[in-house]
Enzyme design. Structure first.
Site, short mmCIF file in Angstrom:
data_model
loop_
_atom_site.label_atom_id
_atom_site.label_comp_id
_atom_site.label_asym_id
_atom_site.label_seq_id
_atom_site.Cartn_x
_atom_site.Cartn_y
_atom_site.Cartn_z
N GLU A 272 0.89 -1.18 0.00
CA GLU A 272 0.00 0.00 0.00
C GLU A 272 0.91 1.21 0.00
OE1 GLU A 272 -3.34 -0.11 -0.14
OE2 GLU A 272 -3.19 -2.29 -0.22
N CYS A 306 -2.20 9.12 2.50
CA CYS A 306 -1.83 8.56 1.19
C CYS A 306 -2.81 8.99 0.11
CB CYS A 306 -1.78 7.04 1.28
SG CYS A 306 -3.28 6.32 1.96
#
Ligand code: NAD
Length: 534
Positions: A272, A306
């Site tokens: 990720e 993110c």
């Protein structure tokens, strides 16, 4: 500072000062420490163990022993979930302490930390609810009725199983320490693996508490271990031949190094990684909503998300009024000079779309990195609409904190670093478009593909454009609602530089399993359930 002293009183506990290996809290072999500082003032917060390769090896040996012994993997997923859910409950029961620790460690307002920790506990319970689902996926007949082209052929039968992978490494980032780490720990354990967690050295104190949660919940010794340390500890974990999977959340550069370390042994990776998400605003969007959404998109958690929407792609016909209003709103925003006590403000973004306070960035090195981006952009002639510097001391109440003004860069070239690279701070880059095709081109103009949002009051247009954007999670909205939102049951992940694999949902649990087929002949499945009498 009084608030800092209170957090330090929590950090006296053993779990915040030792590694957790083989069910015991132990000192790092070499006895070294890593200091961590309060982002709002730069004062020393705590020193925690710098685990090294020798500590990582000890944790791997403990996990391997537990794996070989087999009790954990031999339980049903529902039985394991009954134990793991106690860990999730432990987060919920300790939210106040953990939120104060995360506020002090990351510099995020207490209010926001408490809210997201509640999310981590809830998500943990969701993973546990999947225990039964995973059990139902064991010994599932592969049955298309046989015959020509069918599986299995007439003479033998097949069932599918989902086995745990083995000893796995969980390497996490600092921006939502507990959420990022527990999103790995809970599914990895429910699936039956033995795991070693390596939290971020930048802000990972709340993750050390997961060792205590595991001990209190009765997770068997060695099944779950925590080794704090820097990148060398992470690299040792990734490279170990005994580790069969790395689940990683962090930067794209580190993700690619981990993939490299796992390549020779062909072990699994789930990555990720970073993002450079676009907010595409069409001119039929309500201006106030567009401004609110823009602010939330790039400022929530200080831009350290993110999925932060750090590229604004705005239709040229509303660019000027939108930017004027954005500048006006940003320049009114107060700074948060004591996140630990910030109980009223702090990312109301999550609840009602408002961004109401600017937090410091996490540490000195991130501050320097972000300011480096800004200096370079300015030197290259990029126009600064607002911000672009550190606030003056009077504005933030002291001189030692890692504050940066919310910054908007306009008319940015498509090949500029601030358009192409993840800054991971309160910095927005803006480009305009005229046609729908141009909007798609701009949104897709980086190597990342984590998230994106399209704002338009025309539902067909919003969905049409959303469907053409290359990103793992796309939002189409006329109000901005749902931006940055995630639900544990909805899988997500990245295209391109943003990652490999998917987190959340049943697919997220499957990442921690291997699909196995078992062929059997000469007996029926019912025979296998009979008790052995000999
Ligand atoms: P980072 O890559 O610097 O570090 C992450 C972790 O990797 C840390 O624990 C670190 O010690 C470890 N590490 C560093 N080098 C390593 C190596 N060579 N081998 C093994 N481990 C190593 O990232 P960060 O600064 O902690 O986190 C910020 C990044 O995380 C941003 O890019 C952000 O976008 C990303 N992130 C992604 C998601 C997502 O879900 N996609 C969520 C949160 C954060």
């Amino acid at each position: 500072m009084k608030s800092l002293n209170k957090v330090q009183s929590h950090l006296i506990a053993e779990c915040f000062n030792k590694l957790y290996i083989g069910g015991q809290f132990v000192d790092a072999i070499d006895g070294e420490k890593i200091p961590t500082y309060y982002p709002a003032t730069g004062e020393l917060l705590h020193e925690f163990p710098r685990g090294k390769a020798n500590d990582v090896d000890a944790a791997i040996a403990a996990a391997e022993a537990a794996w070989v012994e087999g009790t954990w993997a031999g339980m049903s997923a529902a039985e394991r979930a009954e134990i793991v859910i106690k860990m999730a409950q432990g987060i919920e029961d300790n939210i106040e302490m953990l939120a104060e620790i995360e506020a002090a460690d990351v510099g995020k307002p207490y209010r926001q930390a408490a809210m997201t920790l509640g999310g981590a506990a809830g998500e943990g319970k969701y993973w546990c609810s999947l225990g039964k689902v995973l059990d139902a996926e064991q010994d599932v007949p592969v049955n298309s009725g046989g015959g020509e082209g069918g599986v299995p052929p007439a003479e033998w039968d097949v069932v599918y199983r989902r086995d745990p992978i083995g000893v796995i490494g969980l390497i996490s980032a600092w921006n939502y320490p507990m959420n990022v780490a527990f999103r790995k720990v809970a599914p990895a354990l429910v699936a039956g693996n033995c795991a070693i967690l390596k939290p971020s050295e930048i802000a990972g104190l709340s993750c050390m508490f997961i060792g205590k949660l595991a001990q209190d919940a009765g997770i068997p010794p060695g099944v779950f271990n925590v080794v704090t340390g820097d990148r060398d500890a992470g690299a040792a974990l990734a490279a170990s031949p005994s580790v069969s999977m790395i689940s990683f959340t962090g930067s794209t550069l580190t993700g690619s190094k981990i993939m490299g370390a796992c390549a020779p042994k062909l072990s699994q990776v789930a990555l990720e990684l970073g993002g450079k998400s676009a907010l595409v605003v069409f001119d039929d969007t309500d201006l106030d909503k567009a401004v609110e959404t823009t602010m939330k998109g790039f400022l929530a958690n200080g831009g350290q998300i993110c999925t932060a929407h750090t590229r604004l792609v705005v239709q040229d016909s509303i660019e000027a009024p939108l930017l004027n209003k954005l500048k006006e709103e940003l320049e009114k925003l107060p700074f948060c000079n004591d996140p630990i006590t910030e109980k009223d403000r702090g990312d109301r973004a999550w609840e009602d779309g408002m961004t109401d306070v600017v937090q410091p960035v996490v540490c000195d090195s991130q501050h320097k990195k972000i300011m480096g981006f800004l200096h370079e952009a300015k030197a290259a002639g990029v126009e600064v609409l607002t911000g672009g510097d550190v606030p003056d001391d009077a504005t933030v109440g002291n001189s030692g904190g890692y504050f940066i003004q919310p910054t908007v860069l306009i008319n940015v070239e498509r090949d500029a670093d601030v358009w192409q690279k993840e800054v991971f701070g309160p910095v927005l880059s803006v480009r305009s478009f005229s046609t729908e095709d141009d909007a798609v081109l701009e949104a897709n103009s980086t190597a990342f593909g984590l998230a994106s949002t399209v704002m338009s009051s025309d539902p067909a247009k919003a969905m049409r454009v959303a469907n053409r954007i290359r990103a793992g999670a796309v939002f189409a909205t006329s109000t901005g609602e749902g931006l940055l939102a995630e639900h544990p049951a909805v899988s997500r992940g990245g295209f391109g530089f943003s990652g490999v694999g998917r987190e959340l949902g049943i697919g997220g649990l499957h990442e921690y399993t291997e699909l196995k087929s078992v062929n059997y002949t000469g007996f029926s499945l019912a025979d296998t359930k009979k008790k052995h009498t000999g």
